[in-house]
Enzyme design. Sequence first.
Site, PDB file in Angstrom:
ATOM      1  N   MET A   1       6.817  -9.316  -6.106  1.00  0.00           N
ATOM      2  CA  MET A   1       7.880  -9.750  -7.008  1.00  0.00           C
ATOM      3  C   MET A   1       7.976  -8.744  -8.133  1.00  0.00           C
ATOM      4  SD  MET A   1       7.181 -13.747  -7.598  1.00  0.00           S
ATOM      5  CE  MET A   1       8.813 -14.292  -8.014  1.00  0.00           C
ATOM      6  N   CYS A   2       9.202  -8.440  -8.543  1.00  0.00           N
ATOM      7  CA  CYS A   2       9.331  -7.464  -9.623  1.00  0.00           C
ATOM      8  C   CYS A   2      10.581  -7.780 -10.427  1.00  0.00           C
ATOM      9  CB  CYS A   2       9.407  -6.060  -9.043  1.00  0.00           C
ATOM     10  SG  CYS A   2       9.571  -4.804 -10.287  1.00  0.00           S
ATOM     11  N   LEU A   3      10.511  -8.766 -11.273  1.00  0.00           N
ATOM     12  CA  LEU A   3      11.669  -9.053 -12.107  1.00  0.00           C
ATOM     13  C   LEU A   3      11.227  -9.689 -13.414  1.00  0.00           C
ATOM     14  CD1 LEU A   3      13.596 -12.221 -10.933  1.00  0.00           C
ATOM     15  CD2 LEU A   3      11.314 -11.647 -10.164  1.00  0.00           C
TER      16      LEU A   3
END
Lengths: 153, 513
Positions: free
Chosen positions: A89-91
């Site tokens: 996940m990257c937000l």
Amino acid sequence: MSTGAKKRILREYAECQNDPLPGVKINFDEQNMTKWEILMDGPDQSVYAGGHYKLEINFPNEYPFKPPVVSFKTKIYHPNVSNDDKGSMCLGLLRPEEWKPPNKVISVLHLIRNLLIEPNPDDAIELSIANDYKTNRAEFDKTAKDWVKRYAK
Amino acid sequence: MDSEDEFNSSQVSEDEFMMDADSDAEDDYGVDHDDVGFESQHTDIKPAKHAYEVDFKVCSPEDIEAQQARQVADTSSLLEQPPEATAILFRHFRWNKERLIDKYMDNRDAVLEAAGLSEEAASSPPRIEKVPGFVCDICCDEDPEETFAMKCGHRFCVDCYKQYLRTKIKDEGEAARIRCPGDGCNKIVDSKSLNLLITGDLKERYDELLTRTYVDDKENLKWCPAPECVYAIDCKVRDKELMRVVPTVHCDCGHDFCFGCTLDDHQPAPCALVKKWLKKCADDSETANWISAHTKECPKCHSTIEKNGGCNHMTCRKCRHEFCWMCMGIWSEHGTSWYNCNRYEEKSGHEARDAQAKSRQALERYLHYYQRYANHEQSAKLDKDIYLKTEKKMQQLQNTTGMSWIEVQFLDSASQALQQCRRTLKWTYAFAYYLARNNLTQIFEDNQKDLEMAVENLSEMFEKPVDQLQGLKVEMMDKTAYCTKRRIILLDDTAVNLREGMLDLDVIHEREC
């Protein structure tokens, strides 16, 4: 890792225990405190209801000056979780330029839980899933529920 | 030609004197001598600028710092602010002087506030203090000796603040726009606060990054992309002009690049074309080659079909059309001559082949240009290889026959001209691919042909045995000069037409292929 960082992780773990999130369990190993195993239930009001998800939170050496790294160990059909063996996940505050050192893991857990209830297709890591979510919700819901049965029971 | 131009423009009387002394000493090279003598008579005349050349200046790190200091000094008195505060204001406005002055004159207090320079900040400068009962939200330390906060009030212990700044500067390369570590706070850490918290190598790195942001912020400045190069180029060409101008610049480190996109020199093709072409080649060229060689299209639905067995009786998977792989005609018309097609003259086969040829045209057209583009790229490499081998042999010749170093330099200039011309030729093919036909395209193609012939003629000479090369010196120099001349003509002509909007480049709509 510095003693300060260890101290902070311990304190954060205590905080999470004092104020537990519904359906979230943390397996904490004092010998290896930079890797947390999280068991998160799919929130009741979401398409992931009934699913049990295993996640990992890894703390980098520079923690808390760099964000923790989150990965789904259970396969999930979600625009913000990469559909590969990493499940990354990257937000939001998980991005290095957004993360501020006073941010806490508990906010990260809140973020993940909220994303299960309401995905963010505008900041997606899986574009085709995001597209499905935006333009063909019925199909998205069906696939997501199907994946719950297949991978997350 | 190019090197002579530079020589001319930079020549001063002292150089001239040196040159005369040199040529006296080396009297036996008649040709060189005459050339130099001729050139030096015109030292006061700056060579006319070609249409394809743009004005630019190479800036050293010192130049860049001096430029910043000069701008700060100029504006400081106008704003009635000390130079230090003016520099902060400039960085805050990304070195846009007009906007800074505009906004400052419009609402001075708001500007100062936003840049962290308000009266209040001036009267109570940032300082490190001890706050009883304070707990640092980052390291969870209770009652640290030293704490720090900017005006926004987000207070942390000094160690954590410093570590935060170190991470931002060292790891993330930020300088002018580091935000307060407080959750959700967007206040920029000003340089006064920074100076209080960071020292030594970190401070040096910070200053270096500040210089970098100056170049990054200024539209007319760009770093030379060559590895290890410290120079920046100052050029006035703007992004919106890039469809009409191809601004190739030459850095003092020897690297030629395009100021528009910082890729290697790609004259005469404009940046947008280059970008599109490179993408197309990366996506298509191998696939297109393969499709062209191994597949045909269904005569009915035009699906691309690969033959996967020996039999000529094809059934299209998509539309179920049955046809013969050899003649492309309808299978049912083959009668008894199945599996042995020799009916070339049949009408249906003839028509099918015509249609096929037409739809393949776009693909073939692309491959035509791609193969020539790729060929020049490859040949430039080969030319260089041959030159390097020749150079080695020339050195041996020098040792055995006593020829001087200067005598073999014509090979070096020939090789450099070849490299340069092939690079130009390479891009003329990408250019031609997107060029819509009009009455000027013929001239472009003629220029291209002339340059190509000149280049191949010169290239051929490199393949001659080394012992003959010395005898070919004059011819080779002539051919080198001719190549350079043809290149200038092509570039000049194209640059003028491009600037005048006489050439129609189809880079907005993709051609189907």
